[in-house]
Enzyme design. Structure first.
Site, PDB file in Angstrom:
ATOM      1  N   GLU A  32       0.844  -1.210   0.000  1.00 11.62           N
ATOM      2  CA  GLU A  32       0.000   0.000   0.000  1.00 11.62           C
ATOM      3  C   GLU A  32       0.870   1.247   0.000  1.00 11.62           C
ATOM      4  O   GLU A  32       1.854   1.327   0.752  1.00 11.62           O
ATOM      5  CB  GLU A  32      -0.884  -0.033   1.252  1.00 11.62           C
ATOM      6  CG  GLU A  32      -2.264   0.521   1.030  1.00 11.62           C
ATOM      7  CD  GLU A  32      -3.094  -0.305   0.055  1.00 11.62           C
ATOM      8  OE1 GLU A  32      -3.128   0.060  -1.140  1.00 11.62           O
ATOM      9  OE2 GLU A  32      -3.705  -1.297   0.486  1.00 11.62           O
ATOM     10  N   THR A  34       2.809   2.078  -2.264  1.00 18.11           N
ATOM     11  CA  THR A  34       4.100   1.745  -2.858  1.00 18.11           C
ATOM     12  C   THR A  34       4.091   1.994  -4.370  1.00 18.11           C
ATOM     13  O   THR A  34       5.157   2.155  -4.965  1.00 18.11           O
ATOM     14  CB  THR A  34       4.439   0.260  -2.610  1.00 18.11           C
ATOM     15  OG1 THR A  34       3.254  -0.495  -2.866  1.00 18.11           O
ATOM     16  CG2 THR A  34       4.899   0.013  -1.197  1.00 18.11           C
ATOM     17  N   ALA A 121     -15.446   3.591  -1.521  1.00 16.96           N
ATOM     18  CA  ALA A 121     -15.112   2.527  -0.566  1.00 16.96           C
ATOM     19  C   ALA A 121     -13.666   2.074  -0.731  1.00 16.96           C
ATOM     20  O   ALA A 121     -13.219   1.135  -0.083  1.00 16.96           O
ATOM     21  CB  ALA A 121     -16.060   1.350  -0.753  1.00 16.96           C
ATOM     22  N   LEU A 123     -12.431   0.747  -3.455  1.00 18.38           N
ATOM     23  CA  LEU A 123     -12.362  -0.477  -4.275  1.00 18.38           C
ATOM     24  C   LEU A 123     -12.182  -0.132  -5.755  1.00 18.38           C
ATOM     25  O   LEU A 123     -12.457  -0.940  -6.634  1.00 18.38           O
ATOM     26  CB  LEU A 123     -13.628  -1.322  -4.069  1.00 18.38           C
ATOM     27  CG  LEU A 123     -13.865  -1.788  -2.626  1.00 18.38           C
ATOM     28  CD1 LEU A 123     -15.178  -2.541  -2.498  1.00 18.38           C
ATOM     29  CD2 LEU A 123     -12.709  -2.670  -2.138  1.00 18.38           C
ATOM     30  N   SER A 124     -11.743   1.089  -6.012  1.00 17.31           N
ATOM     31  CA  SER A 124     -11.373   1.518  -7.373  1.00 17.31           C
ATOM     32  C   SER A 124     -12.533   1.651  -8.331  1.00 17.31           C
ATOM     33  O   SER A 124     -12.445   1.207  -9.487  1.00 17.31           O
ATOM     34  CB  SER A 124     -10.377   0.542  -7.996  1.00 17.31           C
ATOM     35  OG  SER A 124      -9.171   0.684  -7.435  1.00 17.31           O
ATOM     36  N   SER A 125     -13.596   2.281  -7.877  1.00 11.17           N
ATOM     37  CA  SER A 125     -14.708   2.505  -8.795  1.00 11.17           C
ATOM     38  C   SER A 125     -14.251   3.409  -9.947  1.00 11.17           C
ATOM     39  O   SER A 125     -14.701   3.247 -11.085  1.00 11.17           O
ATOM     40  CB  SER A 125     -15.888   3.132  -8.063  1.00 11.17           C
ATOM     41  OG  SER A 125     -15.465   4.269  -7.346  1.00 11.17           O
ATOM     42  N   SER A 126     -13.333   4.343  -9.675  1.00  9.39           N
ATOM     43  CA  SER A 126     -12.925   5.260 -10.745  1.00  9.39           C
ATOM     44  C   SER A 126     -12.119   4.531 -11.815  1.00  9.39           C
ATOM     45  O   SER A 126     -12.343   4.736 -13.016  1.00  9.39           O
ATOM     46  CB  SER A 126     -12.163   6.457 -10.192  1.00  9.39           C
ATOM     47  OG  SER A 126     -11.253   6.053  -9.219  1.00  9.39           O
ATOM     48  N   ASP A 170      -4.449   0.574  -9.612  1.00 10.08           N
ATOM     49  CA  ASP A 170      -5.880   0.297  -9.782  1.00 10.08           C
ATOM     50  C   ASP A 170      -6.231   0.028 -11.244  1.00 10.08           C
ATOM     51  O   ASP A 170      -6.959  -0.916 -11.564  1.00 10.08           O
ATOM     52  CB  ASP A 170      -6.714   1.471  -9.257  1.00 10.08           C
ATOM     53  CG  ASP A 170      -6.427   1.765  -7.796  1.00 10.08           C
ATOM     54  OD1 ASP A 170      -5.745   0.952  -7.156  1.00 10.08           O
ATOM     55  OD2 ASP A 170      -6.888   2.804  -7.303  1.00 10.08           O
ATOM     56  N   TYR A 219      -3.434  12.176   0.730  1.00  7.49           N
ATOM     57  CA  TYR A 219      -2.767  11.366  -0.298  1.00  7.49           C
ATOM     58  C   TYR A 219      -1.681  12.206  -0.972  1.00  7.49           C
ATOM     59  O   TYR A 219      -0.538  11.774  -1.129  1.00  7.49           O
ATOM     60  CB  TYR A 219      -3.806  10.899  -1.328  1.00  7.49           C
ATOM     61  CG  TYR A 219      -3.291   9.889  -2.332  1.00  7.49           C
ATOM     62  CD1 TYR A 219      -3.395   8.530  -2.085  1.00  7.49           C
ATOM     63  CD2 TYR A 219      -2.708  10.284  -3.535  1.00  7.49           C
ATOM     64  CE1 TYR A 219      -2.934   7.592  -3.004  1.00  7.49           C
ATOM     65  CE2 TYR A 219      -2.250   9.362  -4.450  1.00  7.49           C
ATOM     66  CZ  TYR A 219      -2.370   8.015  -4.191  1.00  7.49           C
ATOM     67  OH  TYR A 219      -1.908   7.087  -5.093  1.00  7.49           O
TER      68      TYR A 219
HETATM   69  C1  GLA Z   1      -5.259   4.606  -4.222  1.00  4.64           C
HETATM   70  C2  GLA Z   1      -4.532   4.902  -5.535  1.00  4.64           C
HETATM   71  C3  GLA Z   1      -3.490   3.824  -5.853  1.00  4.64           C
HETATM   72  C4  GLA Z   1      -2.587   3.543  -4.654  1.00  4.64           C
HETATM   73  C5  GLA Z   1      -3.416   3.346  -3.381  1.00  4.64           C
HETATM   74  C6  GLA Z   1      -2.558   3.218  -2.156  1.00  4.64           C
HETATM   75  O1  GLA Z   1      -6.050   3.462  -4.383  1.00  4.64           O
HETATM   76  O2  GLA Z   1      -5.460   4.965  -6.601  1.00  4.64           O
HETATM   77  O3  GLA Z   1      -2.741   4.212  -6.986  1.00  4.64           O
HETATM   78  O4  GLA Z   1      -1.647   4.564  -4.496  1.00  4.64           O
HETATM   79  O5  GLA Z   1      -4.331   4.421  -3.175  1.00  4.64           O
HETATM   80  O6  GLA Z   1      -1.818   2.049  -2.210  1.00  4.64           O
END
Ligand code: GLA
Length: 386
Positions: A32, A34, A121, A123-126, A170, A219
């Site tokens: 994470e 990284t 959440a 979980l990478s909706s974008s 993601d 972030y």
């Molecule tokens: C988000 C970002 C990813 C990653 C994670 C942290 O999900 O979209 O690229 O940096 O945070 O690991």
């Protein structure tokens, strides 16, 4: 909404039959913060997906609708906005803009977006919207790009158009996921290795149902702190171009030379890279005990050194301890809310879900959502549903 329903809905709206493209969300098992440090991650695609239905139109318009997300959008392909609007549509538009900038032809199109990945959440909706939109838009001109290239251009859309300085994880996993597998990705070379998830293990994703406002600004601050770490380490060792290049030895040698906050951030990233590679070995050899220890260490490091956890995530991680069938868990994604990921023996997954919900609710008063998942395939064309 199933596929035939999506197609029918599209036909009702636009009067033609669409082709449908699907891209999944993801859960990150370990590694994470990284990815933007040129390091290692080990995510898996999960069954929540975004679907984009598309058909050509005779003019040069891009018309974008969704059932779940508010607003209907219409753009002139030859005069696409250069700036984000702050709505969900930016993810589609950002991809269209980057495709144009890269010299790809785009055709006028109607799009209907159906998203099943929980929003906010972690979980990478974008990434799921971006990847499904890229496949859909490219299909109209018959352009075929390798999936890793699609991942790269979707990330660029998010960085330059949407304005989020995310890493590649993601978008890459949404493109390249494989059922039954996590994968170890080297975010510098983009080389990757599938790692089978042992049979009988479920990925139980627990949504804290909170997302704290600081998530985006924190972030960006973390990224800047990592860049400062690179600047300092590069003074001592000219082979350092990213935190990926800092060894544990080099880190230790300079533990007193770095400002304390920068040291904490660097310490997390350097050791998390090591943990992630160790975790890939543990998972492929079925050593779930060791994997569980690494996941726990990762969570503690994110909590204490990288400082991106929050009370709700910590409660959810602690609530898993000692439950039958639990093999390991941690926060997943950017942090400050969102989900935890847990490896749980299949036979215990339903009880685990019920018990962790109860424990979490007792401590926080919030009813969580718990999803029993498995690793699924990445993005794909689903054809023309009848
Ligand atoms: C988000 C970002 C990813 C990653 C994670 C942290 O999900 O979209 O690229 O940096 O945070 O690991």
């Amino acid at each position: 909404m199933n596929l035939p329903e999506l197609a029918q809905h599209f036909e009702k709206l636009f009067g033609s039959r669409p082709r449908v493209y699907r891209a999944p969300g993801r859960v990150n098992l370990i590694g994470e913060h990284t990815d933007y440090n040129d390091g290692f991650v080990m995510p898996a695609a999960v069954a929540f997906s975004t679907y984009v239905a598309i058909a050509a139109r005779p003019d040069r318009k891009l018309v974008i609708h969704s059932e779940e997300f508010p607003g209907n959008f219409e753009f002139d392909l030859d005069n696409l906005p250069q700036r984000r609007s702050g709505t969900w549509c930016d993810y589609v538009l950002g991809v269209a803009t980057v495709l144009r900038q890269r010299g790809h032809k785009l055709a006028g199109a109607n799009l209907l977006v159906h998203g099943e990945v929980p929003i906010g959440a972690g979980l990478s909706s974008s990434a799921a919207i971006e990847v499904a939109s890229a496949l859909a838009l490219l299909s109209l001109t018959g352009t075929q790009l390798p999936l890793p290239d699609i991942a790269k251009l979707c990330r660029e859309a998010e960085n330059t158009f949407v304005g989020a300085r995310v890493g590649i994880m993601d978008q890459f996993v949404s493109c390249m996921g494989k059922a039954g597998h996590a994968f170890l990705l080297d975010c510098r070379s983009l080389e990757f290795k599938f790692v089978p998830i042992p049979p009988g293990i479920s990925l139980v994703v627990c949504n804290t149902m909170v997302k704290h406002d600081v998530a985006t600004s924190a972030y960006n601050t973390r990224r800047a702190e990592c860049e400062e770490g690179v600047r300092l380490f590069a003074q001592w060792d000219s082979s350092v171009h990213a935190l990926r290049d800092v060894s544990v030895d080099l880190l230790e040698q300079h533990s007193r030379d770095l400002p304390p906050t920068i040291w904490k951030r660097c310490s997390h990233v350097v050791r998390e890279n090591q943990r992630t590679q160790d975790a890939a070995r543990a998972l492929s050899s079925g050593d779930l005990k060791h994997l569980g220890e690494l996941m726990r260490d990762s969570h503690h490091s994110l909590r204490d050194l990288y400082e991106v956890s929050c009370r709700e995530l910590d409660v959810m991680v602690e609530a898993a301890e000692g439950l039958p069938g639990f093999c390991g868990g941690r926060m997943t994604g950017g942090g400050f809310g969102g989900c935890t990921v847990n490896l749980v023996r299949e036979g215990s997954a339903t009880d685990f879900a019920a018990q962790i919900s109860e424990r979490y609710q007792q401590s926080t008063g919030i009813i969580p959502h718990v999803y029993i998942c498995s690793a699924e395939d990445g993005a794909q064309a689903l054809g023309q549903p009848s």
